[in-house]
Design a protein around this motif. Structure first.
Motif, mmCIF file in Angstrom:
data_model
loop_
_atom_site.group_PDB
_atom_site.id
_atom_site.type_symbol
_atom_site.label_atom_id
_atom_site.label_comp_id
_atom_site.label_asym_id
_atom_site.label_seq_id
_atom_site.Cartn_x
_atom_site.Cartn_y
_atom_site.Cartn_z
ATOM 1 N N MET A 1 35.653 48.585 38.591
ATOM 2 C CA MET A 1 34.478 47.862 39.060
ATOM 3 C C MET A 1 34.044 46.817 38.037
ATOM 4 S SD MET A 1 32.528 47.458 41.494
ATOM 5 C CE MET A 1 31.017 47.600 42.317
ATOM 6 N N MET A 2 34.107 47.176 36.773
ATOM 7 C CA MET A 2 33.700 46.240 35.733
ATOM 8 C C MET A 2 34.630 45.030 35.693
ATOM 9 S SD MET A 2 31.484 45.588 33.643
ATOM 10 C CE MET A 2 30.722 45.910 32.117
ATOM 11 N N PHE A 3 35.918 45.253 36.014
ATOM 12 C CA PHE A 3 36.881 44.157 36.026
ATOM 13 C C PHE A 3 36.489 43.106 37.064
ATOM 14 C CE2 PHE A 3 40.731 42.211 37.758
ATOM 15 C CZ PHE A 3 41.207 41.590 36.609
ATOM 16 N N ASN A 4 35.957 43.534 38.196
ATOM 17 C CA ASN A 4 35.548 42.582 39.227
ATOM 18 C C ASN A 4 34.397 41.704 38.743
ATOM 19 O OD1 ASN A 4 37.475 43.656 40.934
ATOM 20 N ND2 ASN A 4 36.052 45.128 41.806
ATOM 21 N N TRP A 5 33.448 42.296 38.069
ATOM 22 C CA TRP A 5 32.325 41.501 37.537
ATOM 23 C C TRP A 5 32.797 40.579 36.422
ATOM 24 C CZ3 TRP A 5 28.285 41.080 40.431
ATOM 25 C CH2 TRP A 5 27.960 42.097 41.326
ATOM 26 N N LEU A 6 33.719 41.055 35.604
ATOM 27 C CA LEU A 6 34.281 40.211 34.555
ATOM 28 C C LEU A 6 35.047 39.042 35.165
ATOM 29 C CD1 LEU A 6 34.674 39.829 31.525
ATOM 30 C CD2 LEU A 6 36.731 41.224 31.712
ATOM 31 N N SER A 7 35.705 39.277 36.276
ATOM 32 C CA SER A 7 36.427 38.218 36.974
ATOM 33 C C SER A 7 35.455 37.166 37.504
ATOM 34 C CB SER A 7 37.252 38.815 38.112
ATOM 35 O OG SER A 7 38.094 37.849 38.674
ATOM 36 N N LEU A 8 34.283 37.579 37.951
ATOM 37 C CA LEU A 8 33.255 36.626 38.378
ATOM 38 C C LEU A 8 32.830 35.726 37.218
ATOM 39 C CD1 LEU A 8 30.830 38.664 40.642
ATOM 40 C CD2 LEU A 8 32.086 36.637 41.288
ATOM 41 N N VAL A 9 32.573 36.331 36.081
ATOM 42 C CA VAL A 9 32.164 35.566 34.900
ATOM 43 C C VAL A 9 33.279 34.617 34.464
ATOM 44 C CG1 VAL A 9 31.515 35.760 32.469
ATOM 45 C CG2 VAL A 9 30.532 37.314 34.148
ATOM 46 N N VAL A 45 39.088 24.477 40.913
ATOM 47 C CA VAL A 45 39.674 25.171 42.067
ATOM 48 C C VAL A 45 40.089 26.585 41.679
ATOM 49 C CG1 VAL A 45 41.659 25.185 43.629
ATOM 50 C CG2 VAL A 45 40.369 23.082 43.275
ATOM 51 N N TYR A 46 40.683 26.753 40.495
ATOM 52 C CA TYR A 46 41.086 28.085 40.051
ATOM 53 C C TYR A 46 39.862 28.975 39.834
ATOM 54 C CZ TYR A 46 43.281 31.847 37.444
ATOM 55 O OH TYR A 46 43.702 33.072 37.038
ATOM 56 N N GLY A 47 38.794 28.421 39.300
ATOM 57 C CA GLY A 47 37.562 29.189 39.121
ATOM 58 C C GLY A 47 36.990 29.660 40.449
ATOM 59 N N ILE A 48 37.009 28.777 41.449
ATOM 60 C CA ILE A 48 36.527 29.155 42.780
ATOM 61 C C ILE A 48 37.406 30.255 43.367
ATOM 62 C CG2 ILE A 48 36.255 28.315 45.152
ATOM 63 C CD1 ILE A 48 35.405 25.603 43.871
ATOM 64 N N PHE A 49 38.723 30.137 43.176
ATOM 65 C CA PHE A 49 39.650 31.165 43.666
ATOM 66 C C PHE A 49 39.364 32.514 43.010
ATOM 67 C CE2 PHE A 49 43.643 33.452 42.740
ATOM 68 C CZ PHE A 49 43.950 33.857 44.017
ATOM 69 N N ARG A 50 39.126 32.529 41.698
ATOM 70 C CA ARG A 50 38.842 33.792 41.001
ATOM 71 C C ARG A 50 37.553 34.423 41.506
ATOM 72 N NH1 ARG A 50 41.484 35.354 35.683
ATOM 73 N NH2 ARG A 50 39.808 36.848 35.870
ATOM 74 N N ILE A 51 36.542 33.596 41.724
ATOM 75 C CA ILE A 51 35.267 34.110 42.221
ATOM 76 C C ILE A 51 35.444 34.675 43.630
ATOM 77 C CG2 ILE A 51 32.951 33.444 42.967
ATOM 78 C CD1 ILE A 51 32.907 31.523 40.558
ATOM 79 N N TYR A 52 36.154 33.959 44.492
ATOM 80 C CA TYR A 52 36.393 34.429 45.856
ATOM 81 C C TYR A 52 37.123 35.778 45.858
ATOM 82 C CZ TYR A 52 38.603 34.853 50.410
ATOM 83 O OH TYR A 52 39.049 35.328 51.608
ATOM 84 N N ARG A 53 38.157 35.882 45.021
ATOM 85 C CA ARG A 53 38.938 37.114 44.953
ATOM 86 C C ARG A 53 38.081 38.270 44.433
ATOM 87 N NH1 ARG A 53 44.245 37.258 41.351
ATOM 88 N NH2 ARG A 53 42.615 37.280 39.783
ATOM 89 N N ALA A 54 37.245 38.012 43.439
ATOM 90 C CA ALA A 54 36.393 39.073 42.890
ATOM 91 C C ALA A 54 35.365 39.531 43.916
ATOM 92 C CB ALA A 54 35.699 38.579 41.628
ATOM 93 N N ALA A 56 35.637 39.382 47.159
ATOM 94 C CA ALA A 56 36.352 40.134 48.189
ATOM 95 C C ALA A 56 36.631 41.563 47.720
ATOM 96 C CB ALA A 56 37.652 39.426 48.544
ATOM 97 N N LYS A 57 37.028 41.733 46.469
ATOM 98 C CA LYS A 57 37.299 43.085 45.948
ATOM 99 C C LYS A 57 36.016 43.906 45.840
ATOM 100 C CE LYS A 57 41.557 42.438 43.385
ATOM 101 N NZ LYS A 57 42.221 42.571 42.089
ATOM 102 N N ILE A 58 34.917 43.268 45.441
ATOM 103 C CA ILE A 58 33.639 43.982 45.336
ATOM 104 C C ILE A 58 33.197 44.451 46.720
ATOM 105 C CG2 ILE A 58 31.183 43.684 44.830
ATOM 106 C CD1 ILE A 58 32.051 41.858 42.487
ATOM 107 N N LYS A 59 33.299 43.569 47.721
ATOM 108 C CA LYS A 59 32.922 43.962 49.083
ATOM 109 C C LYS A 59 33.820 45.086 49.598
ATOM 110 C CE LYS A 59 30.819 39.731 50.759
ATOM 111 N NZ LYS A 59 30.892 38.627 51.725
ATOM 112 N N LYS A 60 35.107 45.012 49.313
ATOM 113 C CA LYS A 60 36.044 46.044 49.776
ATOM 114 C C LYS A 60 35.722 47.392 49.133
ATOM 115 C CE LYS A 60 40.922 47.143 50.115
ATOM 116 N NZ LYS A 60 42.281 46.761 49.801
#
Length: 65
Positions: A1-9, A45-54, A56-60
């Protein structure tokens, strides 16, 4: 879970870095304007992709609980 928040940052960091590269045209060395815009755009674009992926994982993970 912490990895997802770190991915957002990290995604926010990439977006800010892309904006800085576009504005100052500098990334370890002075860049030509075309290179700075291309590199900054890719970073954003890569930053937006990382945020989108994080997100999606948090919601899942919340749906699985």
């Amino acid at each position: 879970m912490m990895f997802n928040w770190l991915s957002l940052v990290t995604g926010l960091f990439y977006i800010v870095l892309g904006i800085v590269v576009i504005i100052y045209k500098f990334f370890f060395t002075i860049l030509e304007p075309g290179v700075a815009y291309a590199m900054g755009g890719l970073l954003i674009v890569y930053g937006i992709f990382r945020i989108y992926r994080a997100v999606a994982k948090i919601k899942k993970s919340k749906d699985e609980e």
